[in-house]
Each structure stands twice: as C-alpha cells, then as structure tokens.
Design a protein around this motif. Structure first.
Motif, PDB file in Angstrom:
ATOM      1  N   HIS A 105       0.822  -1.208   0.000  1.00 44.27           N
ATOM      2  CA  HIS A 105       0.000   0.000   0.000  1.00 44.27           C
ATOM      3  C   HIS A 105       0.858   1.261   0.000  1.00 44.27           C
ATOM      4  CE1 HIS A 105      -3.588  -2.408   1.006  1.00 44.27           C
ATOM      5  NE2 HIS A 105      -2.744  -3.122   1.744  1.00 44.27           N
ATOM      6  N   PRO A 106       0.575   2.204  -0.904  1.00 41.00           N
ATOM      7  CA  PRO A 106       1.232   3.519  -0.809  1.00 41.00           C
ATOM      8  C   PRO A 106       0.763   4.254   0.441  1.00 41.00           C
ATOM      9  CG  PRO A 106       0.247   3.178  -2.986  1.00 41.00           C
ATOM     10  CD  PRO A 106      -0.294   2.107  -2.080  1.00 41.00           C
ATOM     11  N   VAL A 148      -0.094   8.068   2.150  1.00 46.64           N
ATOM     12  CA  VAL A 148      -0.436   9.467   1.897  1.00 46.64           C
ATOM     13  C   VAL A 148      -0.428  10.223   3.218  1.00 46.64           C
ATOM     14  CG1 VAL A 148      -2.215  11.078   1.099  1.00 46.64           C
ATOM     15  CG2 VAL A 148      -1.803   8.953  -0.163  1.00 46.64           C
ATOM     16  N   LEU A 172      -9.561   7.470   0.240  1.00 49.47           N
ATOM     17  CA  LEU A 172      -8.181   7.004   0.155  1.00 49.47           C
ATOM     18  C   LEU A 172      -8.011   5.618   0.771  1.00 49.47           C
ATOM     19  CD1 LEU A 172      -6.300  10.330   0.990  1.00 49.47           C
ATOM     20  CD2 LEU A 172      -6.340   9.152  -1.215  1.00 49.47           C
ATOM     21  N   TYR A 212      -4.998   2.975   0.286  1.00 49.58           N
ATOM     22  CA  TYR A 212      -3.905   3.800   0.793  1.00 49.58           C
ATOM     23  C   TYR A 212      -3.873   3.778   2.312  1.00 49.58           C
ATOM     24  CZ  TYR A 212      -3.731   5.688  -3.927  1.00 49.58           C
ATOM     25  OH  TYR A 212      -3.620   5.811  -5.292  1.00 49.58           O
ATOM     26  N   PHE A 251      -3.394  10.276  -7.487  1.00 45.77           N
ATOM     27  CA  PHE A 251      -2.660   9.315  -6.649  1.00 45.77           C
ATOM     28  C   PHE A 251      -2.707   7.916  -7.254  1.00 45.77           C
ATOM     29  CE2 PHE A 251      -3.546  12.110  -2.721  1.00 45.77           C
ATOM     30  CZ  PHE A 251      -2.311  12.725  -2.824  1.00 45.77           C
ATOM     31  N   ASN A 252      -3.864   7.522  -7.764  1.00 43.37           N
ATOM     32  CA  ASN A 252      -3.976   6.189  -8.361  1.00 43.37           C
ATOM     33  C   ASN A 252      -2.994   6.014  -9.517  1.00 43.37           C
ATOM     34  OD1 ASN A 252      -5.945   5.233  -6.628  1.00 43.37           O
ATOM     35  ND2 ASN A 252      -7.650   5.748  -7.975  1.00 43.37           N
ATOM     36  N   LYS A 272      -0.007   4.125  -7.764  1.00 44.05           N
ATOM     37  CA  LYS A 272      -0.422   2.741  -7.959  1.00 44.05           C
ATOM     38  C   LYS A 272      -0.329   2.289  -9.408  1.00 44.05           C
ATOM     39  CE  LYS A 272      -3.694   1.194  -5.280  1.00 44.05           C
ATOM     40  NZ  LYS A 272      -5.018   0.936  -4.638  1.00 44.05           N
TER      41      LYS A 272
END
Length: 620
Positions: free
Chosen positions: A98-99, A101, A131, A136, A413-414, A418
């Motif tokens: 998982h990223p 944030v 998110l 995330y 962000f995606n 990702k």
C-alpha cells in the motif's frame, strides 16, 4: 479591534483550521519488508506509543485493516511530542502492499481522527474514506504546536517542522511493513490545503531521501514574505488575525519570533529586516530560486524590532531567534496537482503560478487548476458582490468547471502511486491550466499569460490619475469595453507606472527615514491597484466591482515595474473593464500611508491585461 470585524472571525477559524517522482535512497532507509525494531535507519529508531498494535505482514499480525489509531513520537529536534493519526487501508494486502499518503491541517487546526468525513471542515484535500477504500494508508498530522503536538509553531521551519515531517516518514517505513515501494523508494503522496499545502512543499525540499512522489497542495504560498509583505507593505489584517487566531486556537503556541514579527509589522507598517529571510526560508521559494539569498548559518532575533522594549517584558513574545541550518539541494522530479483559489487575498494566484513554474523546471507531471474561493471571504475586502454573497454558502465549491478537486486528487494518486487509471479522465483539461471563472464556468488555456494587451493609466485627455492618500473610494481608470461575445480575463496583469507628488522638484524634497511610525516628510505613500468591472444593467449603474477581490500595493515615490495579482473572470458584452486605484484598502488598513505631508499623489504609465477573448466554458 475594528479591523478584525468580529463576525468574520469564526469563518476565519474555520478556514484556517481546514486549511509529495521520488528519488533513490540516500540515507540508509529501511529496506522494503523489514519490520519494527530492525535498527536500519541511519537517523535512529523512534520510540512511539499507539492505541493498538501495529499491523505486520512479516509477523502475520493484525491484518484485518481499517483501524484508526493515535501514534506519538519524540521530535529529534527538542524531544517535543509529535502526534499523528494512522488510518490503515480498509483491507491490508501483503502481496500488493500500500502507498502512504500524508494529510495536513490548516493553520491553528489539528489532525483528523475520524475518516467518516473529509480531511478538513471545508473539504480541503482528498477524502480519507476515499483514500483508505482505494488501498492507501493515511497519516494525518498534528503539526508542531498544533493539536496534541508539542513545541512552538515555527510556521514550517525546515529545522523544526521539517525535521518532524522526516521523522514521521521514517517512523512509517520502520513500523509499517505493508507499505509499497518502487525501485527501492517508498511510494509516498501528500494532500491538504493552506498550512496543509505548506507542509508538502517543505517535506519535498527537506527530505534527504527524496521520498515524496505525488503531492496535491491547495491554496498554499510560494513565498511568505510576498504573502504577508507584498512590495514592502504589511497585510495588517492578516498579520493581526494570524497572530491572534494562531494563539487563540493553539494555547499560545506560536513561536515568539513569529508573534513579535506579525505584531511589529502591523504597528510599524514594516517587517523588521531580520524577519524577511526567516519567512523566505520557510517557503518553497527558498528551495527553488532563493530570491532573498538566504544562507546556512544566517540568524536573527528581535533586538532590532521597534517593539522589543515592550515585547521583551512579555514572556510570550520575547527572545525569538532562528538559525538557518538546512542547505538548499537540487530539486528532483515530483508529480504535483496544484489547486489555487483565484479569490484568495492571503495567498493569491501568483504564488501558485510560481510553485507551478518551480516544479515544472524540476520535472514530473505538474498541473495547475483553480477554483472560485480561498481565504478571501474571511477578510473585509469585497469584490464582485453577487459572487461574494454566493460564496458564503457552505460547502464551498472546489470545482474547476466539471473537475472536482477530491476526485482529481484520488485519480492523480492512483496513477502516480499505484500505476492504475488515467488522470486525464478526471482532469479533462490535461496539461492545460484550468481557470475557474465562477461556479460552473471554467476555461482551459495552454499557458498562463503574464501581461497582455496594453492600456494607458491615465484619465481622459491623457491626464495623470490623482489619488488621495487614505481614501478608500477608488479612482476609476477606464481601460476597455467587452465586445460582442464578451471577454475572458485570466492570468497575471502587469503595470509600469510612475508615482509622483505632481512635480519633480517636490519629489526631490522627500527625506530619508525620520520617526519609524509616522515617517513625516519621507513621501511614504501607499496606493493599491486592482482590476474592476462596471456591469451594464445592474441596480447600481456605474459602480465598479473589484475583480476577485485582488489588489497589489505600491509604496513610495518613483517608477515601478510590477505584477498585479492574478485574476480570472468572464466579462459580459458591453461591460467595462477598468483599473481601480485606491488610497486605502481594508486589508492593509493599519499599514497604509502615514506621512501626513503627502496627502495626494499622481499615477501615470501603462497596464497590461491578460485578455483571452470569448473562450468557451469547458463545462458545456
């Protein structure tokens, strides 16, 4: 205090409370997949306390996901408690990872503790629920001096808040072994507005490991010296409000240097020289082009302040100091989705454009969009009346035409963190700049126009424009009438003007510094320039309205080549575009002209306006 206009203060508290391509490892960071206690950090492990045990893929513990808990770590700078809230992904995927944030609050605000709402009371930033549902991990931060975090508020000081931010990311890498990496670099994003935008720029410039990959800063400054002291004129309204609300909402946690500077500026109409590099050091501009030439080991204190004999007797304002410790480093490519309010008279559009230019030069995918609100409706200036009335209704729109800021942030962000989806499916203007003109009306342009079509600054017959100092009623300088189909103004106007007492011999009699309060005989005049529109068919004909509530001060006698504040507005056919020249503006009420021996000045020269024609509304 009259200038605070008490009905506006609750709104101010609300907004301020509402209100980062990475590189390779360079600092001995934890390798992907290692768990807590490995000691792999060159900067040292951090002790912490959490309400719940940390999830671990390596140990196969607490992998249900969706938990929210508090974490506290000691600041490496002074041991102060730094508190943040961890929001786990709704489901933890140990195979895909998982990223992360980071989310930040506005000035005098605090971290989010409940993901059921948005990331702030005004909806700044992407939704926490969005998110975590999208996979995330999110960390919402109590910045130094805010919420439960200790220490004094240094207003994003690289050597204080900057060190705290690096420590938070270090903690996450050391303790969250479900985080995702690409090429050995943590996949890291950031979101937030106002003060929550400033922290993103700070982490980007400060982190020695260059970990920030994608940022979404909103309504954030480029250079605080410009924000609070444009052209050497202190924004006394904002200086007093920030000093007061910043302390009122944080238990008087503002650093003495900050408090003394804001108060001294409001009282004397001049920021002390020691304060200018301090505020510039706390801005993205330091890492970009360093306009004030700040150097490591520069320092300053309040001993040169006019109010020092008074503030030195008050523990809450005395003995503020700073030393520059963080060197400038070459900036690296980072993806950035920048949002700015054109109707923002604290951080105007020019600042977002400077940030946009800086990050474009560094590389990465950098976009710039605006929406029709900002810090403006918390200050006393009134612009286009109908829009000002509409803007009071919450929730405030964060759309640039059909583009919603929260949806755009998630898509961004995606794609960047990702590798899924396409940002252009949501940000339909692509790499063009999106200018919001008003709710539901926006235009797309390939670049920001600085300057534009030139017009004389003169009255009919070519006469200079007389301005009575201290007069809040503007002198109207006609420029052009919008033709058939109307006209879009979008960009940054410029002006080349001469300000005079009306005679060269009189101008030559201007003295140097006298007393620091009244400055008698110094010709220390201040005028204010803004674009206006006189609309046809209104209930009050021939009365101009200030476009986007934007003015820029001009201080003193002489020749000036300046940028006005950026604006974006659609002008209807037959409406007249004018230049408004004020002798007094509410936002600068305590710091306007004080030399009683210069009651009148004349203004002449030219102004350039970014007229773009009858551009279509992208929402249609």
């Amino acid at each position: 205090m009259q200038i605070l206009k008490l009905p506006a203060v609750p709104a101010l508290v609300l907004l301020l409370a509402a209100c980062g391509g990475g590189g390779d490892s360079a600092g001995g960071r934890l390798a992907p997949g290692l768990g807590a206690g490995s000691g792999a950090f060159s900067r040292g492990a951090l002790e912490y306390g959490a309400n719940e045990p940390v999830a671990s893929c390596r140990r196969r513990e607490n992998l249900g996901g969706g938990r929210v808990y508090r974490v506290q770590i000691p600041s490496r700078v002074d041991g102060a408690a730094i508190v943040f809230q961890l929001f786990e992904p709704d489901r933890i995927d140990c195979a895909g990872k998982h990223p992360l944030v980071l989310e930040g609050h506005g000035y005098s605000g605090s971290r989010q503790t409940d993901k059921s709402g948005s990331t702030s009371p005004l909806g700044i930033g992407a939704s926490l629920a969005q998110l975590t549902a999208a996979g995330y991990a999110v960390i919402s931060i109590d910045q130094r001096g805010h919420g439960e975090s200790g220490g004094t508020i240094r207003v994003m000081d690289p050597d204080f808040e900057g060190e705290d931010l690096v420590a938070i990311v270090d903690w996450a890498e050391q303790h969250l072994d479900y985080l995702a990496y690409r090429g050995g670099n943590l996949l890291l994003g950031s979101t937030g507005g106002s003060y929550g935008g400033m922290f993103q720029y700070l982490l980007y410039g400060k982190d020695p490991d260059r970990r920030l990959d994608a940022m979404v800063p909103e309504i954030a400054p480029n250079n605080l010296t410009y924000s609070l002291n444009p052209n050497g004129v202190v924004k006394s309204y904002w200086a007093l409000v920030l000093a007061g609300v910043g302390d009122a909402n944080t238990g008087a946690s503002q650093d003495p240097f900050i408090r003394s500077t804001l108060l001294n500026g409001a009282v004397t109409n001049e920021f002390p020289g020691a304060a200018l590099p301090f505020f510039a050091y706390h801005s993205l501009s330091y890492f970009c082009d360093n306009p004030l030439g700040v150097h490591v080991d520069d320092d300053g204190d309040t001993s040169e302040y006019l109010l020092d004999p008074i503030t030195g007797l008050l523990p809450i304002t005395a003995d503020g100091q700073y030393v520059v410790k963080t060197p400038r480093r070459p900036l690296y490519p980072v993806d950035a989705l920048i949002f700015q309010g054109t109707r923002d008279d604290l951080f105007n559009f020019n600042e977002a454009y400077r940030n946009f230019q800086c990050l474009q030069r560094a590389g990465g995918d950098v976009r710039l969009l605006t929406y029709p609100f900002g810090h403006h409706f918390l200050s006393p200036n009134l612009g286009l009346l109908a829009e000002s009335v509409n803007a009071q209704a919450l929730p405030l729109s964060r759309n640039c035409g059909p583009i919603n800021a929260s949806d755009a942030a998630l898509a961004f962000f995606n794609e960047k963190l990702k590798g899924i989806g396409n940002t252009d499916n949501v940000v339909t203007t692509g790499h063009n700049v999106c200018f919001s003109l008003t709710e539901g009306d926006a235009v797309s342009v390939p670049r920001v126009t600085v300057g534009g079509t030139e017009f004389p600054v003169a009255l009919p017959g070519g006469l200079p424009v007389p301005v009575t100092i201290g007069n809040p009623v503007p002198v109207i300088v006609p420029l052009v009438t919008a033709g058939e189909g109307g006209e879009v103004i979008a960009g940054i106007p410029t002006a080349r003007i001469t300000v005079s007492r009306g005679d060269a011999e009189l101008d030559a009699l201007c003295q140097g510094e006298t007393d620091p309060i009244l400055r008698l005989g110094t010709c220390d005049s201040t005028i204010f320039l803004g674009l206006g529109v006189i609309k046809t068919g209104t209930l009050i004909p021939l009365v101009p309205e200030l476009i986007d509530e934007q003015v820029i001060p001009v201080r003193g006698i002489g020749e000036f080549d300046i940028e006005l504040a950026g604006v974006a507005e659609r002008i209807a056919a037959g409406d007249q575009i004018v230049l408004l020249v004020y002798g007094l503006q509410d936002g600068f009420a305590f710091t306007t002209s004080r030399d009683l021996l210069t009651p009148l000045v004349t203004v002449s020269g030219t102004v350039k306006i970014p007229l773009l024609g009858a551009l279509p509304n992208i929402a249609q």
